[in-house]
Write an enzyme that holds these catalytic residues in place. Structure first.
Site, PDB file in Angstrom:
ATOM      1  N   GLY A 123     -31.703 -54.164 -52.650  1.00  0.00           N
ATOM      2  CA  GLY A 123     -30.551 -53.534 -52.033  1.00  0.00           C
ATOM      3  C   GLY A 123     -30.233 -54.193 -50.711  1.00  0.00           C
ATOM      4  O   GLY A 123     -29.319 -55.005 -50.588  1.00  0.00           O
ATOM      5  N   TRP A 165     -26.533 -48.726 -58.003  1.00  0.00           N
ATOM      6  CA  TRP A 165     -25.766 -48.212 -56.862  1.00  0.00           C
ATOM      7  C   TRP A 165     -24.414 -48.916 -56.743  1.00  0.00           C
ATOM      8  O   TRP A 165     -23.949 -49.201 -55.637  1.00  0.00           O
ATOM      9  CB  TRP A 165     -26.538 -48.366 -55.538  1.00  0.00           C
ATOM     10  CG  TRP A 165     -28.019 -48.248 -55.642  1.00  0.00           C
ATOM     11  CD1 TRP A 165     -28.941 -49.185 -55.305  1.00  0.00           C
ATOM     12  CD2 TRP A 165     -28.776 -47.121 -56.124  1.00  0.00           C
ATOM     13  NE1 TRP A 165     -30.212 -48.724 -55.532  1.00  0.00           N
ATOM     14  CE2 TRP A 165     -30.143 -47.454 -56.042  1.00  0.00           C
ATOM     15  CE3 TRP A 165     -28.437 -45.855 -56.617  1.00  0.00           C
ATOM     16  CZ2 TRP A 165     -31.158 -46.600 -56.434  1.00  0.00           C
ATOM     17  CZ3 TRP A 165     -29.445 -44.997 -57.014  1.00  0.00           C
ATOM     18  CH2 TRP A 165     -30.784 -45.370 -56.907  1.00  0.00           C
ATOM     19  N   ARG A 249     -17.365 -54.840 -43.393  1.00  0.00           N
ATOM     20  CA  ARG A 249     -18.266 -54.038 -42.556  1.00  0.00           C
ATOM     21  C   ARG A 249     -17.545 -53.371 -41.384  1.00  0.00           C
ATOM     22  O   ARG A 249     -17.769 -52.179 -41.138  1.00  0.00           O
ATOM     23  CB  ARG A 249     -19.432 -54.903 -42.069  1.00  0.00           C
ATOM     24  CG  ARG A 249     -20.557 -54.961 -43.085  1.00  0.00           C
ATOM     25  CD  ARG A 249     -21.660 -55.910 -42.701  1.00  0.00           C
ATOM     26  NE  ARG A 249     -22.741 -55.849 -43.689  1.00  0.00           N
ATOM     27  CZ  ARG A 249     -23.620 -56.824 -43.899  1.00  0.00           C
ATOM     28  NH1 ARG A 249     -23.562 -57.927 -43.174  1.00  0.00           N
ATOM     29  NH2 ARG A 249     -24.562 -56.691 -44.810  1.00  0.00           N
ATOM     30  N   GLY A 346     -20.792 -23.334 -36.978  1.00  0.00           N
ATOM     31  CA  GLY A 346     -21.695 -22.333 -37.518  1.00  0.00           C
ATOM     32  C   GLY A 346     -21.702 -22.317 -39.038  1.00  0.00           C
ATOM     33  O   GLY A 346     -21.316 -23.293 -39.697  1.00  0.00           O
ATOM     34  N   GLU A 370     -23.467 -51.336 -47.985  1.00  0.00           N
ATOM     35  CA  GLU A 370     -23.007 -52.577 -47.346  1.00  0.00           C
ATOM     36  C   GLU A 370     -23.908 -52.973 -46.171  1.00  0.00           C
ATOM     37  O   GLU A 370     -23.454 -53.525 -45.169  1.00  0.00           O
ATOM     38  CB  GLU A 370     -21.540 -52.463 -46.911  1.00  0.00           C
ATOM     39  CG  GLU A 370     -20.596 -52.336 -48.104  1.00  0.00           C
ATOM     40  CD  GLU A 370     -19.138 -52.375 -47.710  1.00  0.00           C
ATOM     41  OE1 GLU A 370     -18.773 -53.201 -46.829  1.00  0.00           O
ATOM     42  OE2 GLU A 370     -18.365 -51.603 -48.281  1.00  0.00           O
ATOM     43  N   GLY A 371     -25.181 -52.699 -46.337  1.00  0.00           N
ATOM     44  CA  GLY A 371     -26.167 -53.042 -45.326  1.00  0.00           C
ATOM     45  C   GLY A 371     -26.547 -51.829 -44.512  1.00  0.00           C
ATOM     46  O   GLY A 371     -25.740 -51.317 -43.723  1.00  0.00           O
TER      47      GLY A 371
END
Length: 402
Positions: A123, A165, A249, A346, A370-371
């Site tokens: 990953g 993933w 990113r 709450g 993505e890291g």
């Protein structure tokens, strides 16, 4: 325009996007089934002209789109982003034939794209990919047959292994797949392929995840690919992946900013309306100071995201470090802001269907995909020391020449 401000036209466009997301996209998102591709939503993104902008705009415009959409509909934002992530390698590195076949359909919202990089055991360390691309002696196209006589390499491969993933899997119409063509070569032995979903031997299963957008696993059982399917050059696929991630990113950070801003706005409204201890909740210093901290961190992250995107558009040499910093700060900030918003609301914020309950689930994943945050810190440190080593070497060179 600088990295620290936006032109009036850009501010107006962002406001328009928030309105479109609330009026046209959020209703379609609410009709979607969690964990499934919402094709009606993707088609509407195409109708509104947002998907074509993925291929004609720069990094800053991408950030503004993602931030604005996320403020009103995280589902619409994610649908847009996944189309860009899966199709950007085709746009930037594909052949004329590949682009002509897929990009008009992606832009129209009639073809679903996916970026297939992660694996069960690879990953964060993308260079450790193990999906095999074994040479295939049986090329399936005329071009492949002609290349078979070339001494430089095979005309075709068979993909064998797994991906995991993968957003939009297993419902995407095509995948940008990264596979190992040269064993033992690390990042230098990976090739990017454009793989249509109907290739024989390619199957997938959905994964039941915390986030509501579709994520799945893919199995490759000797899936045939040829030279016609390569994106970029053989053994240069890692460059395709990093080029894509350096662009996206900062915009992951923009997605996080949209969620943080939505949480902050909800908190401002709630603390203004809520009666507590003989006054409004906002009148309590402990509350108002928390709200101020939420706003401070959100603004700081926004500036870093815009700066990173502007650096990408300018072709600055330090884009990898800036992109990593932007994603890291913005995603960690959004987690903080949403968590504080939940605390100040709450128990009502934990009720199914509440905006903050939704954001609380959505905000966690961007710190991983993505890291992961730890990977971003590693990139930042690596770039800092690389610069330091270069400066040291330059100093030694000058001393030697003196």
């Amino acid at each position: 325009m600088t990295a620290f401000s936006l032109e009036p036209a850009q501010l107006t466009w962002c406001e328009e996007l928030r309105g479109l997301a609330a009026e046209r996209l959020r209703p379609l998102a609410e009709k979607g089934e969690p964990g499934r591709v919402n094709r009606a939503l993707v088609a509407e993104l195409g109708t509104l002209g947002l998907l074509p902008r993925l291929f004609t705009s720069g990094a800053l415009d991408l950030c503004l789109m993602r931030e604005s959409l996320a403020h009103a509909s995280t589902e619409a934002e994610t649908a847009l982003a996944l189309q860009g992530l899966g199709a950007h390698p085709v746009h930037a590195h594909g052949t004329d034939s590949q682009r002509a076949r897929w990009l008009p359909r992606v832009s129209a919202g009639t073809a679903i794209a996916a970026f297939a990089l992660s694996e069960p055991d690879a990953g964060s360390d993308a260079a450790a990919l193990s999906l095999r691309a074994d040479p295939d002696a049986r090329p399936s196209t005329a071009e492949g047959a002609a290349l078979a006589a070339e001494p430089d390499g095979p005309s075709g491969w068979r993909l064998t292994g797994e991906k995991c993933w993968i957003s939009n899997a297993p419902e995407a119409d095509f995948y940008t797949v990264f596979a190992r063509t040269t064993p033992g070569a690390g990042a230098r032995g990976v090739t990017a392929f454009l793989v249509p979903a109907d290739r024989p031997g390619l199957t997938g299963t959905p994964l039941d995840m915390l986030s509501p957008h579709p994520i799945g696993a893919l199995a490759f059982d000797a899936v045939p690919v040829t030279a016609d399917d390569v994106l970029g050059e053989p053994d240069r696929g890692f460059r395709v992946a990093m080029d894509t991630l350096n662009l996206f990113r900062p915009s992951v950070g923009a997605f996080a900013l949209g969620m943080a801003r939505a949480a902050l706005d909800a908190t401002l409204a709630h603390t203004t309306a809520r009666d507590a201890f003989g006054g409004k909740l906002r009148d309590l210093q402990a509350v108002s100071h928390q709200v101020a901290e939420m706003a401070l961190r959100t603004e700081a992250a926004r500036l870093m995201v815009y700066a990173a995107a502007t650096a990408y558009d300018a072709g600055a040499p330090d884009v990898p470090m800036r992109a990593a910093m932007a994603k890291l700060l913005a995603t960690e900030t959004a987690q903080y802001v949403v968590d504080k918003a939940v605390q100040l609301h709450g128990a009502r914020a934990l009720r199914r269907g509440h905006l903050l309950e939704h954001l609380y689930r959505e905000v966690r994943a961007p710190r991983i995909y993505e890291g992961a945050s730890e990977v971003q810190r590693g990139i930042i440190a690596k770039e800092l020391y690389r610069t330091q080593d270069a400066q040291t070497q330059d100093a030694h060179t000058k001393e030697a020449g003196a």
